[in-house]
Write a protein that holds these residues in place. Structure first.
Motif, PDB file in Angstrom:
ATOM      1  N   LYS A  19       0.503   1.761   4.945  1.00 19.64           N
ATOM      2  CA  LYS A  19       0.728   0.401   4.467  1.00 19.64           C
ATOM      3  C   LYS A  19       0.052  -0.646   5.348  1.00 19.64           C
ATOM      4  CE  LYS A  19       4.818  -0.329   2.869  1.00 19.64           C
ATOM      5  NZ  LYS A  19       6.284  -0.589   2.726  1.00 19.64           N
ATOM      6  N   GLN A  20      -0.112  -0.343   6.619  1.00 17.35           N
ATOM      7  CA  GLN A  20      -0.666  -1.312   7.560  1.00 17.35           C
ATOM      8  C   GLN A  20      -2.157  -1.125   7.831  1.00 17.35           C
ATOM      9  OE1 GLN A  20       1.767  -1.266  11.123  1.00 17.35           O
ATOM     10  NE2 GLN A  20       3.673  -1.305   9.942  1.00 17.35           N
ATOM     11  N   ASP A  21      -2.789  -0.148   7.226  1.00 18.31           N
ATOM     12  CA  ASP A  21      -4.196   0.149   7.513  1.00 18.31           C
ATOM     13  C   ASP A  21      -5.067  -0.187   6.307  1.00 18.31           C
ATOM     14  OD1 ASP A  21      -6.695   1.354   8.158  1.00 18.31           O
ATOM     15  OD2 ASP A  21      -5.683   2.752   9.511  1.00 18.31           O
ATOM     16  N   ARG A  22      -5.525  -1.414   6.271  1.00 22.28           N
ATOM     17  CA  ARG A  22      -6.311  -1.889   5.127  1.00 22.28           C
ATOM     18  C   ARG A  22      -7.638  -1.152   4.995  1.00 22.28           C
ATOM     19  NH1 ARG A  22      -3.232  -4.846   1.568  1.00 22.28           N
ATOM     20  NH2 ARG A  22      -1.882  -6.292   2.690  1.00 22.28           N
ATOM     21  N   ALA A  23      -8.253  -0.820   6.122  1.00 20.16           N
ATOM     22  CA  ALA A  23      -9.541  -0.132   6.072  1.00 20.16           C
ATOM     23  C   ALA A  23      -9.404   1.248   5.449  1.00 20.16           C
ATOM     24  CB  ALA A  23     -10.137  -0.025   7.481  1.00 20.16           C
ATOM     25  N   PHE A  24      -8.349   1.967   5.822  1.00 19.94           N
ATOM     26  CA  PHE A  24      -8.172   3.298   5.239  1.00 19.94           C
ATOM     27  C   PHE A  24      -7.738   3.193   3.778  1.00 19.94           C
ATOM     28  CE2 PHE A  24      -6.254   7.438   4.427  1.00 19.94           C
ATOM     29  CZ  PHE A  24      -7.263   8.257   4.904  1.00 19.94           C
ATOM     30  N   GLN A  25      -6.986   2.171   3.433  1.00 18.62           N
ATOM     31  CA  GLN A  25      -6.649   1.946   2.032  1.00 18.62           C
ATOM     32  C   GLN A  25      -7.914   1.801   1.194  1.00 18.62           C
ATOM     33  OE1 GLN A  25      -3.850  -1.240   1.359  1.00 18.62           O
ATOM     34  NE2 GLN A  25      -2.551  -0.625   3.075  1.00 18.62           N
ATOM     35  N   ALA A  26      -8.881   1.047   1.719  1.00 24.93           N
ATOM     36  CA  ALA A  26     -10.139   0.851   0.996  1.00 24.93           C
ATOM     37  C   ALA A  26     -10.886   2.169   0.832  1.00 24.93           C
ATOM     38  CB  ALA A  26     -11.012  -0.165   1.736  1.00 24.93           C
ATOM     39  N   LYS A  27     -10.798   3.020   1.845  1.00 24.41           N
ATOM     40  CA  LYS A  27     -11.458   4.325   1.760  1.00 24.41           C
ATOM     41  C   LYS A  27     -10.790   5.201   0.707  1.00 24.41           C
ATOM     42  CE  LYS A  27     -13.537   5.595   5.259  1.00 24.41           C
ATOM     43  NZ  LYS A  27     -13.995   5.989   6.612  1.00 24.41           N
ATOM     44  N   LEU A  28      -9.462   5.174   0.665  1.00 25.48           N
ATOM     45  CA  LEU A  28      -8.749   5.931  -0.365  1.00 25.48           C
ATOM     46  C   LEU A  28      -9.145   5.457  -1.759  1.00 25.48           C
ATOM     47  CD1 LEU A  28      -5.004   6.396   0.692  1.00 25.48           C
ATOM     48  CD2 LEU A  28      -6.754   8.162   0.476  1.00 25.48           C
ATOM     49  N   ARG A  29      -9.222   4.143  -1.927  1.00 27.31           N
ATOM     50  CA  ARG A  29      -9.587   3.586  -3.231  1.00 27.31           C
ATOM     51  C   ARG A  29     -10.993   4.032  -3.622  1.00 27.31           C
ATOM     52  NH1 ARG A  29      -7.699  -0.657  -6.603  1.00 27.31           N
ATOM     53  NH2 ARG A  29      -9.116  -0.743  -8.365  1.00 27.31           N
ATOM     54  N   ALA A  30     -11.912   4.059  -2.655  1.00 31.04           N
ATOM     55  CA  ALA A  30     -13.279   4.484  -2.949  1.00 31.04           C
ATOM     56  C   ALA A  30     -13.336   5.952  -3.337  1.00 31.04           C
ATOM     57  CB  ALA A  30     -14.175   4.222  -1.735  1.00 31.04           C
ATOM     58  N   TRP A  31     -12.583   6.788  -2.631  1.00 35.77           N
ATOM     59  CA  TRP A  31     -12.534   8.204  -2.997  1.00 35.77           C
ATOM     60  C   TRP A  31     -11.959   8.376  -4.396  1.00 35.77           C
ATOM     61  CZ3 TRP A  31     -10.404   9.433   2.484  1.00 35.77           C
ATOM     62  CH2 TRP A  31     -11.439   9.880   3.305  1.00 35.77           C
ATOM     63  N   SER A  32     -10.885   7.655  -4.687  1.00 38.88           N
ATOM     64  CA  SER A  32     -10.268   7.740  -6.000  1.00 38.88           C
ATOM     65  C   SER A  32     -11.229   7.276  -7.095  1.00 38.88           C
ATOM     66  CB  SER A  32      -8.989   6.900  -6.032  1.00 38.88           C
ATOM     67  OG  SER A  32      -8.399   6.910  -7.315  1.00 38.88           O
ATOM     68  N   ASP A  33     -11.911   6.174  -6.850  1.00 36.57           N
ATOM     69  CA  ASP A  33     -12.865   5.653  -7.826  1.00 36.57           C
ATOM     70  C   ASP A  33     -14.013   6.639  -8.071  1.00 36.57           C
ATOM     71  OD1 ASP A  33     -11.377   3.358  -8.080  1.00 36.57           O
ATOM     72  OD2 ASP A  33     -12.698   2.111  -6.840  1.00 36.57           O
ATOM     73  N   ALA A  34     -14.336   7.443  -7.049  1.00 38.15           N
ATOM     74  CA  ALA A  34     -15.416   8.422  -7.183  1.00 38.15           C
ATOM     75  C   ALA A  34     -14.981   9.666  -7.958  1.00 38.15           C
ATOM     76  CB  ALA A  34     -15.922   8.832  -5.803  1.00 38.15           C
ATOM     77  N   GLY A  35     -13.676   9.815  -8.178  1.00 35.83           N
ATOM     78  CA  GLY A  35     -13.195  10.931  -8.972  1.00 35.83           C
ATOM     79  C   GLY A  35     -12.224  11.871  -8.287  1.00 35.83           C
ATOM     80  N   VAL A  36     -11.879  11.592  -7.015  1.00 36.44           N
ATOM     81  CA  VAL A  36     -10.918  12.426  -6.308  1.00 36.44           C
ATOM     82  C   VAL A  36      -9.517  12.144  -6.840  1.00 36.44           C
ATOM     83  CG1 VAL A  36      -9.896  12.959  -4.061  1.00 36.44           C
ATOM     84  CG2 VAL A  36     -12.355  12.485  -4.236  1.00 36.44           C
TER      85      VAL A  36
END
Length: 253
Positions: free
Chosen positions: A61-78
Motif C-alpha cells: 500500500k505504501q510503495d507507489r513505484a512497485f504498484q506501478a510495476k504491478l499495473r504494468a505487468w498486469s496490463d501486459a497480460g500477467v
C-alpha cells in the motif's frame, strides 16, 4: 480410413506457470523470474501471486513505484492472484494442522488456522487493494503455502474470487467445481535436503506428467539463490512448453 481429429475437437493441453510471493521485498527476484518465464513461454502468459504485506515488513500500500510495476505487468497480460495478506502463520495448531504447519511450510501457512471472519476480512481487503492497483479483477485467491483451514475455505466461498488452487487442484472458488487436477511442480531453496528432493521431483515430473491435460509450475523468489534450481526450472519450462500451451488460469473456466 479414419480421419484425424481436428484441432477444434482436440482438447488443449495447458501449461500454467506462476511466480509466488510477489511484493516490494521480492522485486529483484520477481523481475528475474519474470524474464525467465517470458523467454521460455514466449509471452507474459503466466501468473503472479501478490502478497500485500509480506511478514509485515513490505507493505504494498505504501510503495507507489512497485504498484506501478504491478499495473504494468498486469496490463501486459500477467494474471494477478491474491496471495494472503502477511503470508506468515501466527496461529497455534493441533492435530493434522500442526503437522502441516510444521512439515509443509516454514511458518508461512497464514490461512491454515484462521477463523472464517478473520480470513474473510484479509481476503476482501487484499482483493480490494490489488484490484485498485491493477485496475481489473484479480484472477483469484491462492493461500500461502497452498494451505487452507476450514475457516479459510468457508470465507473463500464468500469473498468473490473466481479461482483458487492448492497443491493438487484448481477449482472454482464459488461453486467448488474442480477445473484441473495434478501436483504443482515447485522447488525448495531453504535447505540442501529440500533442494535435492525438489530437483528429483522435477526430473520425475518431466518424464511422468506430460500425460496430464494441465501442468502447473510454480516458482518462488528464493529459487534465484541457487543455480541448480534455476537450471531445473528452465529445463522444466522448456519441456512442458513443447507439449502444453502456455495458458492463463482463466482459460480453465
Amino acid at each position: 480410413m479414419h480421419a484425424m481429429p481436428s484441432l477444434s475437437t482436440t482438447k488443449t493441453k495447458r501449461l500454467l506457470a506462476s511466480i509466488h510471493d510477489v511484493g516490494p521485498g521480492s522485486e529483484r527476484q520477481a523481475e528475474q523470474l519474470c524474464g525467465l518465464l517470458e523467454r521460455r513461454l514466449g509471452s507474459p502468459r503466466f501468473a503472479m501471486l501478490v502478497v500485500p504485506d509480506h511478514w509485515g515488513d513490505h507493505p504494498l500500500k505504501q510503495d507507489r513505484a512497485f504498484q506501478a510495476k504491478l499495473r504494468a505487468w498486469s496490463d501486459a497480460g500477467v494474471e494477478m492472484f491474491v496471495h494472503g495478506w502477511f503470508h506468515r502463520d501466527t496461529a497455534v495448531h493441533s492435530g493434522a494442522a500442526q503437522f502441516k504447519a510444521r512439515h509443509m511450510t516454514a511458518g508461512e501457512g497464514e490461512f491454515l488456522g484462521l477463523d472464517e471472519a478473520t480470513a474473510l476480512i484479509r481476503m476482501t481487503e487484499a482483493k480490494a487493494l490489488i484490484e485498485d492497483i491493477i485496475g481489473c479483477p484479480a484472477a483469484g485467491f491462492i493461500a500461502p503455502a497452498w494451505l487452507y483451514g476450514e475457516g479459510a475455505r468457508a470465507a473463500l466461498r464468500k469473498a468473490g474470487f473466481a479461482l483458487a488452487e492448492d497443491h493438487w487442484k484448481v477449482w472454482d472458488a464459488k461453486s467448488d467445481a474442480v477445473l484441473a487436477k495434478g501436483p504443482v511442480i515447485t522447488w525448495a531453496s531453504r535447505s540442501r535436503m529440500r533442494t535435492a528432493s525438489s530437483l528429483a521431483f522435477a526430473a520425475l515430473a518431466r518424464r511422468a506428467l506430460p500425460v496430464l491435460s494441465t501442468v502447473r509450475i510454480a516458482v518462488h523468489p528464493g529459487d534465484v539463490t541457487k543455480a541448480s534450481l534455476l537450471d531445473s526450472i528452465d529445463l522444466t519450462l522448456k519441456r512442458f512448453a513443447a507439449t502444453h500451451q502456455p495458458s492463463r488460469y482463466g482459460d480453465l473456466r
